[in-house]
Design a protein around this motif. Structure first.
Motif, PDB file in Angstrom:
ATOM      1  N   ASP A 197      49.214  33.394  49.484  1.00 60.65           N
ATOM      2  CA  ASP A 197      47.678  33.101  49.280  1.00 60.65           C
ATOM      3  C   ASP A 197      46.123  32.540  50.124  1.00 60.65           C
ATOM      4  OD1 ASP A 197      47.384  35.943  47.617  1.00 60.65           O
ATOM      5  OD2 ASP A 197      49.035  34.588  46.119  1.00 60.65           O
TER       6      ASP A 197
ATOM      7  N   LYS B 241      50.986  37.841  37.156  1.00 61.29           N
ATOM      8  CA  LYS B 241      50.392  37.390  38.480  1.00 61.29           C
ATOM      9  C   LYS B 241      51.359  35.756  39.360  1.00 61.29           C
ATOM     10  CE  LYS B 241      46.673  39.421  38.929  1.00 61.29           C
ATOM     11  NZ  LYS B 241      45.274  39.810  38.961  1.00 61.29           N
TER      12      LYS B 241
ATOM     13  N   LEU C 163      42.768  35.414  42.260  1.00 65.77           N
ATOM     14  CA  LEU C 163      42.694  34.055  41.284  1.00 65.77           C
ATOM     15  C   LEU C 163      43.194  32.791  42.181  1.00 65.77           C
ATOM     16  CD1 LEU C 163      44.853  33.506  38.735  1.00 65.77           C
ATOM     17  CD2 LEU C 163      47.042  34.244  40.444  1.00 65.77           C
TER      18      LEU C 163
ATOM     19  N   ASN D 299      46.503  38.267  45.863  1.00 67.50           N
ATOM     20  CA  ASN D 299      45.906  38.113  45.041  1.00 67.50           C
ATOM     21  C   ASN D 299      44.222  36.601  44.871  1.00 67.50           C
ATOM     22  OD1 ASN D 299      47.208  38.643  42.726  1.00 67.50           O
ATOM     23  ND2 ASN D 299      48.441  37.504  43.274  1.00 67.50           N
TER      24      ASN D 299
ATOM     25  N   LEU E 256      50.487  33.113  42.512  1.00 61.97           N
ATOM     26  CA  LEU E 256      49.350  32.745  43.388  1.00 61.97           C
ATOM     27  C   LEU E 256      50.818  31.463  43.994  1.00 61.97           C
ATOM     28  CD1 LEU E 256      46.730  32.259  44.503  1.00 61.97           C
ATOM     29  CD2 LEU E 256      47.063  30.063  43.055  1.00 61.97           C
TER      30      LEU E 256
ATOM     31  N   VAL F 195      49.271  32.080  34.251  1.00 64.55           N
ATOM     32  CA  VAL F 195      50.362  32.467  35.907  1.00 64.55           C
ATOM     33  C   VAL F 195      51.124  31.589  36.516  1.00 64.55           C
ATOM     34  CG1 VAL F 195      48.403  33.731  36.799  1.00 64.55           C
ATOM     35  CG2 VAL F 195      48.611  31.552  37.334  1.00 64.55           C
TER      36      VAL F 195
ATOM     37  N   SER G 165      50.311  36.806  32.633  1.00 68.45           N
ATOM     38  CA  SER G 165      49.316  38.773  33.133  1.00 68.45           C
ATOM     39  C   SER G 165      51.015  38.157  34.276  1.00 68.45           C
ATOM     40  CB  SER G 165      48.502  37.832  34.371  1.00 68.45           C
ATOM     41  OG  SER G 165      48.831  36.973  35.563  1.00 68.45           O
TER      42      SER G 165
END
Ligand code: SPD
Length: 365
Positions: free
Chosen positions: A90, A40, A284, A281, A42, A65, A38
């Motif tokens: 995050d 993304k 997530l 995120n 984290l 991810v 994706s």
């Protein structure tokens, strides 16, 4: 403190549950369906050596991810970095007694545990803690007491007491944790006071004692848990103050690594997972917390780290090491009597400033 009552309530069932069969392969043999990447990322800020890397890899694969984990060795270092605003994390992993300070610094956002289905697995004794009523901002991650560790192939402690490091003798080589509340707390305990003392005379007595300790020839400095474990393994030190889990993590490979809780008493704390206010995120991040709270994943993490596990549903999957070591399975009587005390946040004002001053002085020697 409320936290200690929680742990007290949990311990009997934890001990019983640990006697069940352990499924060591539970997480490692799961078939992971990789998700499409994706893009993304984290970002997690966490105590070092505190998660099974396999759990992280599988989360990455399953969700398509990347997970970046930066580590720290003290709550103070973690808070300073987050307050400095330098990094876009995050999730973070503060100990119970740092949660309110993070809230005051506006670093946290509500977790909304309703969005985390596996929150239901948290053991009742760890729900609704005094440091976060209603679990608005935290889930408990792992916990441990702090002890004195040694490498039995090189050194046999003549007594199970803080006097080995705080007494007048200067014959052992040792390190203390790079953690003000742990070091000052242990000195307070050795002197017969509470680890959460806010009494100026008691804190001055601890300071006077520690002034003598840090100038001993045998004192080789302050270190984190994993650093202390490695120095014991290498035979560089005879003794080290250490979070019990960090030592037991090494003891799984080297049986000569031993740890005990000094007879005068010691500290204990619960580390939590929190969602940072600036999380890029949050969805997530909640998914990660949900994964960590899944029974087999939670057990795999504690089996890897050798830390206490506050997840009721993971108990059948915990390894025997977590049930056999007396330094891990704290006697209930010691928690009840206050011999083993949860570190709590200090009341604002003079006492915390005195802790800070003592610590700066010790570190500058
Ligand atoms: N390597 C993991 C260390 C976890 C330490 N727990 C925090 C204790 C704070 N006094």
């Amino acid at each position: 403190m409320k936290g200690s009552r929680f742990l007290l309530a949990l311990l009997p069932s934890l001990l019983l549950a640990c006697q069940r069969q352990v499924d060591h392969t539970a997480v490692k043999t799961q078939i992971v369906q990789p998700a499409r990447p994706s893009g993304k990322v984290l970002r997690i800020f966490m105590w070092s050596d505190y998660i099974d890397p396999q759990v992280v890899k599988e989360f990455e694969k399953r969700n398509g991810v990347r997970v970046v984990i930066d580590t720290y060795e003290s709550n103070e270092a973690m808070l300073a970095k987050l307050q400095g605003g330098g990094s876009d994390y995050d999730l973070a992993n503060p100990s119970n007694y740092f949660v309110q300070a993070m809230l005051r610094s506006k670093l946290l956002q509500p977790l909304q545990t309703g969005l985390i289905p596996n929150f239901k697995n948290v053991a009742a004794g760890f729900l609704n803690p005094g440091y976060d009523p209603g679990n608005v901002y935290t889930v408990p991650y792992q916990y441990a007491a702090t002890g004195l560790a040694y490498n039995a192939s090189r050194y046999t402690p003549p007594t199970r007491s803080w006097s080995l490091v705080f007494g007048p003798s200067d014959t052992v080589k040792f390190v203390l944790l790079d953690d003000p509340r742990e070091v000052i707390g242990a000195a307070l305990k050795y002197l017969g006071f509470s680890v959460n003392s806010a009494s100026v005379p008691q804190l001055r007595a601890a300071r006077d004692l520690l002034r003598k300790v840090v100038v001993k020839r045998g004192f080789l400095g302050f270190d984190g848990g994993p650093g202390t474990r490695n120095r014991l393994l290498a035979g560089d030190i005879d003794l080290g103050q250490i979070y019990v889990g960090d030592l037991l993590q090494g003891a799984a490979e080297n049986k000569a690594l031993k740890v005990f809780l000094p007879k005068e008493g010691t500290t204990i704390s619960t580390d939590t997972l929190v969602l940072l206010a600036g999380a890029a995120n949050p969805v997530l991040a909640r998914k990660f917390i949900d994964t960590v709270l899944a029974p087999k994943v939670s057990a795999a993490i504690s089996n890897y780290t050798s830390y206490g596990n506050p997840n009721a549903a993971s108990r059948p999957y915990l390894a025997p090491l977590l049930r056999d070591n007396p330094a891990f399975n704290l006697p209930q009587a010691d928690l009840k009597s206050g011999k083993v005390e949860f570190i709590e946040e200090l009341p604002t004002g003079k006492p915390p400033r005195l802790y800070d001053r003592i610590w700066s002085e010790l570190k500058s020697r």
